[in-house]
Design an enzyme around this catalytic site. Structure first.
Site, mmCIF file in Angstrom:
data_model
loop_
_atom_site.group_PDB
_atom_site.id
_atom_site.type_symbol
_atom_site.label_atom_id
_atom_site.label_comp_id
_atom_site.label_asym_id
_atom_site.label_seq_id
_atom_site.Cartn_x
_atom_site.Cartn_y
_atom_site.Cartn_z
ATOM 1 N N ARG A 129 0.822 -1.219 0.000
ATOM 2 C CA ARG A 129 0.000 0.000 0.000
ATOM 3 C C ARG A 129 0.855 1.269 0.000
ATOM 4 N NH1 ARG A 129 -4.584 0.044 4.193
ATOM 5 N NH2 ARG A 129 -5.254 1.657 2.755
ATOM 6 N N CYS A 130 2.172 1.116 0.159
ATOM 7 C CA CYS A 130 3.086 2.263 0.242
ATOM 8 C C CYS A 130 3.706 2.535 -1.132
ATOM 9 C CB CYS A 130 4.172 1.956 1.267
ATOM 10 S SG CYS A 130 5.524 3.142 1.287
ATOM 11 N N SER A 131 3.560 3.761 -1.614
ATOM 12 C CA SER A 131 4.085 4.101 -2.941
ATOM 13 C C SER A 131 5.602 3.970 -3.007
ATOM 14 C CB SER A 131 3.650 5.499 -3.357
ATOM 15 O OG SER A 131 4.196 6.481 -2.490
#
Length: 115
Positions: A11-13
């Site tokens: 979920r972390c870019s």
């Protein structure tokens, strides 16, 4: 072929960008979704050593709400490590390990120093 282990949060870019960079460089990658498969105390100690850290706080996301809620600002050492074991969301991400060294993938280009 370079083997890399990435402690990854999909979920972390920045984590996704770091994974893409490793793929682009042709690395053989082991993905550890640390929120699902939380590292234990010994693994956190090992990661700290590979990152060259002596203070567990340097491996923590101190701006997370859980950091404040758990009162971690007043704690040190093993108490912080235990907090990362029980609340892996507090671990800075992503962490990439290649050989005996590790770096944070913030920015993703940091991993290039290991390849």
């Amino acid at each position: 072929m370079t083997h890399a282990v990435i402690y990854h949060n999909p979920r972390c870019s920045k984590s996704r960008q770091t994974l893409a960079l490793l793929e682009e460089k042709g690395c053989d990658i082991t993905v550890v979704e640390y929120l699902k498969d939380a590292p234990g105390r010994d693994e956190i100690h090992q990661l700290m050593a590979q990152l060259g850290l002596t203070d567990p706080r340097d491996m923590m996301r101190t701006k997370e709400e859980e950091y404040r809620q758990l009162g971690l600002a007043a704690l040190q050492g093993e108490a912080l490590i235990q907090a990362m074991v029980t609340t892996p969301k507090l671990i800075e991400r992503p962490i990439v390990v290649i050989g005996e060294r590790a770096v944070f993938g913030r920015p993703p280009e940091n991993v290039l120093e290991l390849i």
